[in-house]
Design a protein around this motif. Structure first.
Motif, PDB file in Angstrom:
ATOM      1  N   ALA A 101      36.042  29.624  51.896  1.00 19.35           N
ATOM      2  CA  ALA A 101      34.720  30.135  52.267  1.00 19.35           C
ATOM      3  C   ALA A 101      33.727  29.006  52.500  1.00 19.35           C
ATOM      4  CB  ALA A 101      34.198  31.084  51.188  1.00 19.35           C
ATOM      5  N   MET A 102      33.877  27.889  51.768  1.00 18.26           N
ATOM      6  CA  MET A 102      32.932  26.783  51.872  1.00 18.26           C
ATOM      7  C   MET A 102      33.449  25.630  52.728  1.00 18.26           C
ATOM      8  SD  MET A 102      31.286  26.612  48.056  1.00 18.26           S
ATOM      9  CE  MET A 102      29.868  25.678  48.707  1.00 18.26           C
ATOM     10  N   SER A 103      34.601  25.855  53.383  1.00 16.38           N
ATOM     11  CA  SER A 103      35.208  24.827  54.236  1.00 16.38           C
ATOM     12  C   SER A 103      35.470  23.542  53.455  1.00 16.38           C
ATOM     13  CB  SER A 103      34.314  24.537  55.458  1.00 16.38           C
ATOM     14  OG  SER A 103      34.143  25.696  56.245  1.00 16.38           O
ATOM     15  N   LEU A 104      36.007  23.705  52.255  1.00 18.74           N
ATOM     16  CA  LEU A 104      36.375  22.582  51.398  1.00 18.74           C
ATOM     17  C   LEU A 104      37.857  22.665  51.082  1.00 18.74           C
ATOM     18  CD1 LEU A 104      33.433  22.739  48.812  1.00 18.74           C
ATOM     19  CD2 LEU A 104      33.664  21.091  50.684  1.00 18.74           C
ATOM     20  N   LYS A 137      31.919  34.526  42.629  1.00 19.65           N
ATOM     21  CA  LYS A 137      31.938  35.688  43.524  1.00 19.65           C
ATOM     22  C   LYS A 137      33.352  36.071  43.922  1.00 19.65           C
ATOM     23  CE  LYS A 137      30.279  37.235  48.055  1.00 19.65           C
ATOM     24  NZ  LYS A 137      29.496  36.868  49.268  1.00 19.65           N
ATOM     25  N   LEU A 138      34.180  35.069  44.240  1.00 20.26           N
ATOM     26  CA  LEU A 138      35.513  35.330  44.777  1.00 20.26           C
ATOM     27  C   LEU A 138      36.612  35.315  43.721  1.00 20.26           C
ATOM     28  CD1 LEU A 138      35.143  33.112  47.973  1.00 20.26           C
ATOM     29  CD2 LEU A 138      34.965  35.603  47.830  1.00 20.26           C
ATOM     30  N   LEU A 139      36.279  34.774  42.522  1.00 23.33           N
ATOM     31  CA  LEU A 139      37.254  34.670  41.423  1.00 23.33           C
ATOM     32  C   LEU A 139      38.551  34.016  41.888  1.00 23.33           C
ATOM     33  CD1 LEU A 139      36.704  38.065  39.586  1.00 23.33           C
ATOM     34  CD2 LEU A 139      35.884  35.797  38.914  1.00 23.33           C
ATOM     35  N   SER A 140      38.376  32.961  42.676  1.00 21.94           N
ATOM     36  CA  SER A 140      39.529  32.229  43.189  1.00 21.94           C
ATOM     37  C   SER A 140      39.076  30.865  43.685  1.00 21.94           C
ATOM     38  CB  SER A 140      40.202  33.004  44.324  1.00 21.94           C
ATOM     39  OG  SER A 140      41.111  32.192  45.035  1.00 21.94           O
ATOM     40  N   TYR A 141      39.743  29.809  43.237  1.00 24.18           N
ATOM     41  CA  TYR A 141      39.429  28.467  43.713  1.00 24.18           C
ATOM     42  C   TYR A 141      39.797  28.326  45.187  1.00 24.18           C
ATOM     43  CZ  TYR A 141      38.504  26.550  39.027  1.00 24.18           C
ATOM     44  OH  TYR A 141      37.958  26.268  37.796  1.00 24.18           O
ATOM     45  N   SER A 142      40.933  28.872  45.555  1.00 24.90           N
ATOM     46  CA  SER A 142      41.396  28.704  46.934  1.00 24.90           C
ATOM     47  C   SER A 142      40.505  29.481  47.910  1.00 24.90           C
ATOM     48  CB  SER A 142      42.852  29.156  47.059  1.00 24.90           C
ATOM     49  OG  SER A 142      42.999  30.510  46.674  1.00 24.90           O
ATOM     50  N   ARG A 143      40.126  30.716  47.556  1.00 23.14           N
ATOM     51  CA  ARG A 143      39.261  31.488  48.458  1.00 23.14           C
ATOM     52  C   ARG A 143      37.871  30.872  48.528  1.00 23.14           C
ATOM     53  NH1 ARG A 143      41.956  36.064  46.200  1.00 23.14           N
ATOM     54  NH2 ARG A 143      40.181  36.551  44.847  1.00 23.14           N
ATOM     55  N   ARG A 162      28.937  29.197  42.249  1.00 21.84           N
ATOM     56  CA  ARG A 162      28.577  30.564  42.633  1.00 21.84           C
ATOM     57  C   ARG A 162      29.659  31.191  43.509  1.00 21.84           C
ATOM     58  NH1 ARG A 162      22.886  32.085  45.569  1.00 21.84           N
ATOM     59  NH2 ARG A 162      23.715  30.638  47.132  1.00 21.84           N
ATOM     60  N   SER A 163      30.248  30.398  44.393  1.00 22.17           N
ATOM     61  CA  SER A 163      31.309  30.904  45.259  1.00 22.17           C
ATOM     62  C   SER A 163      32.550  31.275  44.458  1.00 22.17           C
ATOM     63  CB  SER A 163      31.647  29.860  46.322  1.00 22.17           C
ATOM     64  OG  SER A 163      32.606  30.362  47.223  1.00 22.17           O
ATOM     65  N   VAL A 164      32.907  30.460  43.477  1.00 21.83           N
ATOM     66  CA  VAL A 164      34.068  30.770  42.638  1.00 21.83           C
ATOM     67  C   VAL A 164      33.796  32.031  41.818  1.00 21.83           C
ATOM     68  CG1 VAL A 164      35.567  29.959  40.770  1.00 21.83           C
ATOM     69  CG2 VAL A 164      34.823  28.368  42.551  1.00 21.83           C
TER      70      VAL A 164
END
Length: 318
Positions: A31-34, A21-27, A17-19
């Motif tokens: 965002a998830m502190s990973l 939303k942000l369309l970026s693996y790095s972002r 879901r985070s990817v």
């Protein structure tokens, strides 16, 4: 159901879901502190479980595949159900807790925060999430089931919607204090008198613009000189700058009317009244928080009346 789908974890869906939303693996990793490799690993494992690629690069930009679009819809539903469960468990413990996702038509953005504040005083553990958009965007959000509830006027008749009118939305004609129209007595000023002046209008898709256009058509009034501005604030500043007159919700300009920066023109037949309505899709299963807000708006008429009084213009100041 395929056994592989049963091995999907909530953590994988959170990363996915985070990817999305942000369309970026790095972002997403930030965002998830990973780490980025950890995000890539979770997505790769998820792709193996569903046996479909989820993302693809075109140039340097990341896009969702068709499989990702379907998974995103399912993921949204899963997390919404978990949010509802959390609310229901809180309700069983005797407290109401959770997020209220509400969208408001742009001209309702002055009123809605006061409603949410009053509601949150009653239920302090509720977290409102307010989106302010124009009427066209509200309709799209309703069709896509993006929000728990919507506040708008002019509810579309061609959609299956439940709606509850709860407060008048007066639309008034305004001009700068030195405008010639301000010198005409109330009983003598008509809508036809306004036609010779430039009119500042909202963009196509605005609820206020739609209401005014229907009103002008009904009254057979036509403004030949118009200027389109994309917000009530821009209209307000445009009027004060002398660009023209405008029809605006009184809620949006009550401060300027009180200070005397604008004057409400005493036009016969105005204000134009429309109703603010609380809206959701017919048959939609409301979360406990959303249902509590519906009940609050339905039953707390005194509180809503008190809020409405904050937007009244004191006699002798306007």
């Amino acid at each position: 159901m395929r056994n592989s789908l049963m091995r999907i974890t909530l953590r994988q869906l959170q990363v996915f879901r985070s990817v999305c939303k942000l369309l970026s693996y790095s972002r997403a990793a930030e965002a998830m502190s990973l780490t980025q490799p950890a995000v890539s690993l979770q997505i790769r494992q998820l792709e193996e479980l569903i046996d479909q690629p989820l993302f693809e690069y075109v140039g340097k930009k990341l896009y969702l595949t068709a499989a990702a679009e379907r998974l995103s819809e399912a993921t949204t539903d899963i997390f919404q159900r978990l949010d509802e469960l959390d609310m229901q468990l809180s309700d069983l413990r005797g407290s109401l807790k959770g997020q209220l996702r509400i969208a408001a038509e742009s001209s309702a953005k002055y009123l809605t925060p006061h409603l949410l504040s009053a509601f949150q005083q009653r239920f302090p553990d509720v977290s409102p999430l307010l989106r302010v958009v124009n009427r066209a965007q509200i309709i799209r959000r309703l069709a896509d089931n993006r929000d728990d509830l919507v506040i708008m006027s002019l509810v579309p008749e061609d959609m299956a919607l439940e709606f509850m009118p709860f407060l008048n939305n007066p639309i008034v004609a305004v001009a700068p204090a030195e405008h010639p129209l301000c010198q005409i007595k109330a009983e003598e000023l008509t809508l036809n008198d306004l036609q010779e002046y430039p009119l500042l209008i909202r963009e196509s898709g605005s609820g206020t613009r739609k209401a005014c256009e229907e009103f002008f058509q009904q009254k057979r009034v036509h403004f030949t000189r118009t200027m389109e501005l994309n917000s009530h604030e821009a209209q307000c500043e445009g009027v004060m700058a002398g660009l023209g007159i405008a029809f605006l919700p009184r809620h949006a300009v009550y401060r300027e009317l009180q200070t005397g920066d604008l004057r409400e023109l005493p036009v016969k037949g105005l204000p134009l009244y429309r109703s603010w309505c609380l809206v959701h899709a017919r048959g939609k299963r409301l979360s406990p928080v959303a249902q509590a807000f519906v009940n609050f708006i339905r039953t707390e008429r005194d509180i809503i009346s008190q809020i409405a009084k904050r937007f009244e213009v004191k006699k002798g100041i306007e």
